[in-house]
Design a protein around this motif. Structure first.
Motif, mmCIF file in Angstrom:
data_model
loop_
_atom_site.group_PDB
_atom_site.id
_atom_site.type_symbol
_atom_site.label_atom_id
_atom_site.label_comp_id
_atom_site.label_asym_id
_atom_site.label_seq_id
_atom_site.Cartn_x
_atom_site.Cartn_y
_atom_site.Cartn_z
ATOM 1 N N LEU A 106 0.838 -1.204 0.000
ATOM 2 C CA LEU A 106 0.000 0.000 0.000
ATOM 3 C C LEU A 106 0.872 1.251 0.000
ATOM 4 O O LEU A 106 0.570 2.231 -0.692
ATOM 5 N N ALA A 107 1.957 1.231 0.775
ATOM 6 C CA ALA A 107 2.865 2.380 0.806
ATOM 7 C C ALA A 107 3.451 2.649 -0.581
ATOM 8 O O ALA A 107 3.541 3.804 -1.015
ATOM 9 N N VAL A 108 3.845 1.583 -1.279
ATOM 10 C CA VAL A 108 4.381 1.743 -2.635
ATOM 11 C C VAL A 108 3.330 2.400 -3.542
ATOM 12 O O VAL A 108 3.635 3.340 -4.303
ATOM 13 N N LEU A 109 2.078 1.928 -3.451
ATOM 14 C CA LEU A 109 1.012 2.477 -4.299
ATOM 15 C C LEU A 109 0.736 3.942 -3.970
ATOM 16 O O LEU A 109 0.520 4.762 -4.869
ATOM 17 N N LEU A 110 0.732 4.269 -2.681
ATOM 18 C CA LEU A 110 0.486 5.655 -2.276
ATOM 19 C C LEU A 110 1.613 6.569 -2.751
ATOM 20 O O LEU A 110 1.365 7.651 -3.309
ATOM 21 N N TYR A 111 2.857 6.149 -2.528
ATOM 22 C CA TYR A 111 3.988 6.948 -2.999
ATOM 23 C C TYR A 111 3.982 7.063 -4.518
ATOM 24 O O TYR A 111 4.345 8.105 -5.081
ATOM 25 N N TRP A 112 3.584 5.983 -5.189
ATOM 26 C CA TRP A 112 3.506 6.012 -6.656
ATOM 27 C C TRP A 112 2.533 7.098 -7.109
ATOM 28 O O TRP A 112 2.831 7.893 -8.012
ATOM 29 N N GLY A 113 1.362 7.158 -6.470
ATOM 30 C CA GLY A 113 0.381 8.175 -6.814
ATOM 31 C C GLY A 113 0.903 9.588 -6.597
ATOM 32 O O GLY A 113 0.617 10.501 -7.378
ATOM 33 N N VAL A 114 1.669 9.768 -5.537
ATOM 34 C CA VAL A 114 2.237 11.088 -5.236
ATOM 35 C C VAL A 114 3.352 11.444 -6.217
ATOM 36 O O VAL A 114 3.382 12.538 -6.787
ATOM 37 N N ILE A 115 4.283 10.508 -6.428
ATOM 38 C CA ILE A 115 5.458 10.785 -7.250
ATOM 39 C C ILE A 115 5.082 10.957 -8.719
ATOM 40 O O ILE A 115 5.693 11.761 -9.446
ATOM 41 N N ALA A 116 4.055 10.233 -9.195
ATOM 42 C CA ALA A 116 3.648 10.321 -10.592
ATOM 43 C C ALA A 116 3.173 11.721 -10.973
ATOM 44 O O ALA A 116 3.220 12.110 -12.141
ATOM 45 N N GLN A 117 2.725 12.509 -9.981
ATOM 46 C CA GLN A 117 2.264 13.873 -10.254
ATOM 47 C C GLN A 117 3.424 14.849 -10.443
ATOM 48 O O GLN A 117 3.232 15.983 -10.881
ATOM 49 N N GLY A 118 4.633 14.414 -10.089
ATOM 50 C CA GLY A 118 5.774 15.320 -10.052
ATOM 51 C C GLY A 118 6.057 15.652 -8.602
ATOM 52 O O GLY A 118 5.131 15.872 -7.810
ATOM 53 N N VAL A 119 7.320 15.663 -8.246
ATOM 54 C CA VAL A 119 7.698 15.826 -6.851
ATOM 55 C C VAL A 119 8.349 17.188 -6.633
ATOM 56 O O VAL A 119 9.419 17.468 -7.188
ATOM 57 N N PRO A 120 7.706 18.067 -5.827
ATOM 58 C CA PRO A 120 8.369 19.327 -5.500
ATOM 59 C C PRO A 120 9.531 19.066 -4.554
ATOM 60 O O PRO A 120 9.396 18.341 -3.571
ATOM 61 N N GLN A 121 10.677 19.605 -4.874
ATOM 62 C CA GLN A 121 11.873 19.400 -4.064
ATOM 63 C C GLN A 121 12.487 20.735 -3.700
ATOM 64 O O GLN A 121 12.174 21.774 -4.292
ATOM 65 N N LEU A 122 13.345 20.710 -2.699
ATOM 66 C CA LEU A 122 14.097 21.888 -2.296
ATOM 67 C C LEU A 122 15.573 21.630 -2.549
ATOM 68 O O LEU A 122 16.094 20.561 -2.193
ATOM 69 N N LYS A 123 16.239 22.586 -3.177
ATOM 70 C CA LYS A 123 17.673 22.449 -3.397
ATOM 71 C C LYS A 123 18.394 22.333 -2.049
ATOM 72 O O LYS A 123 17.917 22.863 -1.047
ATOM 73 N N PRO A 124 19.535 21.654 -2.017
ATOM 74 C CA PRO A 124 20.232 21.425 -0.740
ATOM 75 C C PRO A 124 20.977 22.665 -0.245
ATOM 76 O O PRO A 124 22.172 22.622 0.052
ATOM 77 N N LEU A 125 20.254 23.797 -0.195
ATOM 78 C CA LEU A 125 20.830 25.058 0.252
ATOM 79 C C LEU A 125 20.365 25.375 1.663
ATOM 80 O O LEU A 125 19.183 25.199 1.989
ATOM 81 N N ILE A 126 21.263 25.839 2.503
ATOM 82 C CA ILE A 126 20.918 26.192 3.879
ATOM 83 C C ILE A 126 20.467 27.645 3.923
ATOM 84 O O ILE A 126 21.204 28.552 3.519
ATOM 85 N N GLY A 127 19.245 27.859 4.400
ATOM 86 C CA GLY A 127 18.712 29.209 4.484
ATOM 87 C C GLY A 127 18.899 29.829 5.850
ATOM 88 O O GLY A 127 19.099 31.033 5.976
ATOM 89 N N THR A 128 18.814 28.987 6.899
ATOM 90 C CA THR A 128 18.893 29.490 8.267
ATOM 91 C C THR A 128 19.721 28.547 9.120
ATOM 92 O O THR A 128 19.550 27.325 9.047
ATOM 93 N N VAL A 129 20.597 29.100 9.929
ATOM 94 C CA VAL A 129 21.342 28.342 10.942
ATOM 95 C C VAL A 129 20.965 28.918 12.301
ATOM 96 O O VAL A 129 21.138 30.112 12.549
ATOM 97 N N VAL A 130 20.417 28.076 13.159
ATOM 98 C CA VAL A 130 19.953 28.522 14.473
ATOM 99 C C VAL A 130 21.136 28.598 15.434
ATOM 100 O O VAL A 130 21.951 27.669 15.503
#
Length: 447
Positions: A106-130
């Motif tokens: 079921l997890a594979v099917l759910l992730y498949w449905g999400v990933i098939a739409q296109g996956v929004p990602q964030l570049k590996p850039l650090i914006g804030t250091v606490v």
């Protein structure tokens, strides 16, 4: 109500799929299924089209498939071949394993449905250091691009978090390779142990003290009735200085407020292009056994930075399926490693979550939209599948342990040994649930 509905829907879907795994394989193996129940307690709804009774019960924290079994009651001699206990041990293993494996599917099917739409990602850039975190102590800076974590190359923030969680389980100092804002390569070493248990727990959840978000030194949200609102701060106000000292960043403002409980602060702001002077006194609140200042404001996100940070990844149908399977496998492996590290003391039991936290997260993700909610369902489905495969009597994994022992020995484990194991397993499981519930109350109600 949304939280309640989202939680009940999640449990209903995950439990139903789990029990359908047992049901389908039992039918394939020729076993008669007497009852298929979602929930526990007295039935609210019954339906019996053929030989299986389908039931919905009021306590939505599980379910079960009841099969014909001579150990649980009289079986007509003509149906003995359809009793579960009379099946070959390999068939019993398949039937029991089918439930947890159905959750992973079921997890594979759910992730498949999400990933098939296109996956929004964030570049590996650090914006804030606490400030005053392992990341700050390691020398991370705003604008650093993370290249690798513990030797594992990363290309997005999702990969950074997974790599951090994986590396944190070893308890060692984590080496992170970065490219700084000027393009030079550098190595940063994260040592969370120097900052205590809370920092170690945060690192095990992928948070060493930096994030992709970047905020302007300006007010985004003002809490109604809070200190800031009473002092006259409004959304959009730009923070210039406090007590004559310039404020270079939102993080500097946060640290100043936190360190000034009950102290008068003279603030210079800019509103609609005009400078203004305000005075406020942060409310003293207790947090992590210390008194800190709080005024009730949230920052204004840096829209230009966010636009630079985001990108979309598209996969084909089969590529999305492959990515879904990989993601499910990676998450399942991480879950197993985490459980193993809890057993040997490398991960805190405080990370355990119970139904209250799950319900809370279900509501939060449902409010965010369908995609976050589906990802939440996939994660919980993996957790249920892995949990049920653990070799603890009363769980599917406990039964599998007995059947594997039977396969090796050539004869079943004695009923006395099984009953003893059931008692031990019940006590262990009840203890884990109690601990998880205590964690829930602590997180949600500040205990």
């Amino acid at each position: 109500m949304l939280t309640v509905f989202a939680f009940l829907l999640a449990i209903g879907v995950l439990v139903t799929f789990h029990e359908l795994g047992h049901y389908w394989v039992a039918k394939l193996c020729g076993v008669r299924v007497l009852r298929f129940s979602i929930g526990f307690g007295s039935p609210l709804f019954r339906f019996k089209p053929r030989e299986t009774e389908w039931v919905i019960c009021p306590i939505p924290l599980g379910g079960y498939v009841k099969m014909l079994d001579e150990r649980e009651g009289y079986v007509d001699p003509e149906e003995r071949s359809r009793a579960f206990n009379n099946q070959h041990v390999l068939k019993r293993i398949a039937i029991v394993a089918a439930g947890p494996l159905a959750n992973l599917l079921l997890a594979v099917l759910l992730y498949w449905g999400v990933i098939a739409q296109g996956v929004p990602q964030l570049k590996p850039l650090i914006g804030t250091v606490v400030a005053q975190t392992p990341a700050a102590a390691a020398g991370f800076r705003d604008g650093d691009r993370v290249v690798s974590v513990a030797g594992r190359a990363v290309s997005s923030w999702q990969e950074i978090r997974l790599a951090l969680v994986d590396a944190a389980m070893s308890g060692d100092v984590i080496s992170v390779r970065v490219q700084n804002a000027s393009g030079a390569a550098a190595e940063r070493r994260i040592d969370a142990a120097r900052f205590g248990d809370k920092a170690v727990q945060a690192l095990q959840q992928g948070d060493p003290g930096f994030s992709p978000a970047r905020f302007l030194p300006a007010v985004g949200v003002v809490e109604p009735g809070g200190v800031a609102a009473k002092a006259g701060l409004k959304p959009g106000d730009k923070l210039l200085s406090v007590g004559g000292q310039p404020l270079p960043s939102w993080e500097a403002w946060v640290q100043l407020v936190r360190n000034s409980p009950g102290k008068d602060l003279q603030i210079r702001i800019e509103r609609d292009g005009k400078p203004m002077q305000l005075s406020l006194r942060p409310q003293a609140v207790r947090q992590d056994d210390e008194m800190v200042g709080r005024i009730g404001v949230a920052p204004l996100p840096d829209a230009a930075w966010n636009d630079k940070l985001s990108f979309m990844v598209h996969y084909g149908v089969f590529g999305a399926l492959q990515q879904a399977a990989v993601k499910t496998g990676d998450t399942a492996w991480m879950s197993l490693k985490f459980l193993g590290n809890m057993l040997i003391g490398h991960a805190s039991l405080n990370n355990l979550s119970g139904p209250l936290t799950i319900a809370n997260v279900a509501g939060q993700t449902a409010r965010e939209g369908l995609t976050p909610y589906l990802e939440f369902l996939a994660l919980i489905s993996i957790s249920i599948g892995i949990l049920n495969l653990l070799p603890i009597p009363v769980l599917d994994g406990g039964h599998l342990m007995y059947y594997v022992a039977e396969l090796v020995r050539g004869k079943p484990v004695s009923e006395r040994a099984q009953m003893l194991g059931q008692k031990i397993g019940f006590i262990l499981l009840a203890s884990l649930m109690a601990f998880a519930m205590l964690n829930d109350f602590s997180r949600l109600f500040g205990g």
